[in-house]
Write an enzyme that holds these catalytic residues in place. Structure first.
Site, short mmCIF file in Angstrom:
data_model
loop_
_atom_site.label_atom_id
_atom_site.label_comp_id
_atom_site.label_asym_id
_atom_site.label_seq_id
_atom_site.Cartn_x
_atom_site.Cartn_y
_atom_site.Cartn_z
CG HIS A 56 35.33 36.80 34.83
ND1 HIS A 56 34.57 37.77 34.25
CD2 HIS A 56 34.75 36.51 36.01
CE1 HIS A 56 33.56 38.07 35.05
NE2 HIS A 56 33.65 37.32 36.13
CG ASP A 59 35.86 37.82 31.00
OD1 ASP A 59 35.04 36.91 30.88
OD2 ASP A 59 35.81 38.70 31.88
CG MET A 90 38.85 43.57 40.12
SD MET A 90 37.86 42.50 39.07
CE MET A 90 36.28 43.35 39.08
CD GLU A 183 30.35 41.18 42.62
OE1 GLU A 183 31.51 41.13 42.14
OE2 GLU A 183 29.34 41.40 41.93
CE LYS A 185 23.06 38.02 41.19
NZ LYS A 185 23.44 37.74 39.80
CD GLU A 219 26.56 43.82 40.54
OE1 GLU A 219 27.61 43.22 40.28
OE2 GLU A 219 25.47 43.58 39.98
CG HIS A 222 24.96 41.54 43.21
ND1 HIS A 222 26.21 40.98 43.13
CD2 HIS A 222 24.47 41.53 41.93
CE1 HIS A 222 26.45 40.63 41.88
NE2 HIS A 222 25.41 40.96 41.13
CG ASP A 247 31.25 45.07 40.76
OD1 ASP A 247 32.37 45.56 40.52
OD2 ASP A 247 31.01 43.85 40.67
CG ASP A 257 22.52 40.81 38.70
OD1 ASP A 257 22.49 42.01 39.00
OD2 ASP A 257 23.59 40.17 38.53
CG ASP A 259 24.40 43.11 36.11
OD1 ASP A 259 24.47 43.38 37.32
OD2 ASP A 259 24.71 41.99 35.65
CG ASP A 293 29.64 43.84 37.24
OD1 ASP A 293 29.64 43.50 36.05
OD2 ASP A 293 29.51 43.04 38.17
C1 GLT Z 1 29.41 38.14 36.94
C2 GLT Z 1 28.61 38.78 38.03
C3 GLT Z 1 29.21 40.05 38.49
C4 GLT Z 1 30.55 39.86 39.12
C5 GLT Z 1 31.56 39.34 38.18
C6 GLT Z 1 32.87 39.13 38.87
S1 GLT Z 1 31.03 37.92 37.42
O1 GLT Z 1 29.40 38.87 35.78
O2 GLT Z 1 27.30 39.01 37.54
O3 GLT Z 1 28.39 40.71 39.39
O4 GLT Z 1 31.01 41.09 39.60
O5 GLT Z 1 33.19 37.81 39.04
MN MN Z 2 24.99 42.01 38.92
MN MN Z 3 29.45 42.47 40.12
#
Ligand code: GLT
Ligand code: MN
Ligand code: MN
Length: 392
Positions: A56, A59, A90, A183, A185, A219, A222, A247, A257, A259, A293
């Site tokens: 980002h 970041d 990206m 993306e 969510k 993702e 998501h 992702d 979420d 991740d 991600d």
């Molecule tokens: C954030 C989010 C991710 C996205 C990122 C891209 S930002 O961390 O949780 O899923 O992919 O903006």
């Molecule tokens: Mn996520």
């Molecule tokens: Mn993501």
């Protein structure tokens, strides 16, 4: 013998600065790890075998940095890219952290917030492009609401559309070689986020001025949060020619979420995803970045973070190897070929009275079709045995 699962540049594995750099804070607890310098991340990612890095705007360059600081940071990062050979695969804009975006960025009711969001996105696009990014992701984490009492959601859709149209024109004007990947969510951090799934976005893209410049960035976590099949969402995006980025991570249904490390949950889902992306299932493969991600468990120190990063890539490669073995197994091929003799599809290409007559004349016995076994239990068990490593 060399490790067959060691990542190479051909694998196109990437990580975001915010992923391996995640300090382990959550809504209830402070960070458990120290922030990492971007150049340190580059070196460690290169050592682990990654191909690319993403970020980002914030970041890399903290919000509100002076022009001098900005230049210094970017210079150091560029040198780090050269030193490590990593590519910027990206870039994206943080339109969710600053309190100004608390009720949305592109969809906010306050026009000043929308102006700020579009300006910030233009700057982030330029930053990404200057470092070699050809894909800019938009994740609208704050584009949603807790109550629909004020904003008409149709208004939000229109605002999102005009922001995307404006930014596509900006990219064209600047002559950047760049596409956008949106993306989805369903919720978190907002109570409900607009464009909650990849399917919603796929339709939205068809309404843009430059649909050819815009694809999706699905993702795992998501789509799974929404209780949907990630494999099916990705398949629809691929079939539409819209899988511009992906992702990869892992997620349990019904949770926040998470991740998680790729493959840490729903291994079978991950296996079928890899079959799809690698093209072992049939059809074409995905050739874009394979972006993780995800982040390490909050329990980990830095060593655990690199263990996590190596794990994401290693699991992907093991699954790819298992996928190739499964899809070339003669018994699997035989079971999958059961309906190869397709006498209906040619008739369904275009309607004609002759095609209609041909369909009506087929002597099809519905009861026989209904009574027949389809051997999916057998096929699925074989898949399970490949996944468990007891069949090669
Ligand atoms: C954030 C989010 C991710 C996205 C990122 C891209 S930002 O961390 O949780 O899923 O992919 O903006
Ligand atoms: Mn996520
Ligand atoms: Mn993501």
């Amino acid at each position: 013998m060399s490790d067959p699962y060691a990542p190479t540049a051909d694998d196109r594995f990437t990580f975001g600065l915010w992923t391996v750099g995640n300090p382990g804070a959550d809504p209830f607890g402070r960070p458990t790890r120290k922030p990492m310098e971007p150049v340190h991340v580059l070196r460690k990612l290169a050592e682990a075998g990654a191909w690319g890095v993403n970020f980002h705007d914030e970041d890399l360059v903290p919000f509100g940095a002076s022009p001098g600081e900005r230049e210094e940071i970017i210079g150091r990062f560029k040198a780090g890219l050269e030193e490590t050979g990593l590519v910027v695969s990206m870039s994206t804009t943080n339109l969710f952290s600053h309190p100004a975006f608390k009720d949305g960025a592109f969809t906010a009711d306050d026009p000043a917030v929308r102006a700020l969001a579009v300006t910030k996105a233009m700057d982030a696009i330029d930053l990404g492009a200057s470092l070699g990014s050809h894909i800019h992701v938009f994740w609208g984490g704050r584009e949603g609401c807790e109550t629909d009492a004020r904003r008409d959601p149709r208004q939000a859709i229109k605002r999102m559309r005009s922001a995307m149209d404006f930014l596509c024109d900006y990219v064209l004007e600047r002559e950047h070689e760049m596409v956008f990947a949106l993306e989805a969510k369903p919720n978190e951090p907002r109570g409900d986020i607009y464009f909650s799934t990849t399917g919603h976005l796929l339709h939205f893209i068809t309404t843009l001025e430059h649909p050819e410049m815009v694809g999706v960035n699905p993702e795992v976590a998501h789509e799974t949060m929404a209780g949907l099949s990630f494999v099916h969402s990705v398949a629809q995006a691929m079939e539409a020619g819209k899988l511009f980025h992906i992702d990869l991570n892992a997620q349990n249904i019904g949770r926040f979420d998470q991740d998680l490390r790729f493959g840490a949950a729903d291994l079978k889902g991950a296996f079928n995803l890899v079959r799809l992306l690698e093209g072992t299932m049939g059809g074409f493969a995905y050739h874009g970045p394979r972006h993780f991600d995800a982040h390490a468990y909050r329990t980990e120190d830095e060593e655990g973070v690199w263990e996590f990063a190596r794990g994401c890539m290693r699991t992907y490669k093991i699954l790819a190897e298992r996928a190739r073995a499964f899809d070339t197994d003669p018994e699997v091929i035989g079971l999958r070929q059961e309906f190869q003799e397709d006498f209906v599809s040619p008739l369904l290409i275009d309607y004609s009275p002759e095609a209609e007559a041909a369909l009506r004349e087929m002597a099809i016995d519905p009861d026989a079709l209904g009574a027949r076994g389809l051997h999916l239990e057998k096929l699925d068990q074989i898949m399970t045995e490949y996944l468990l490593g007891v069949r090669d």
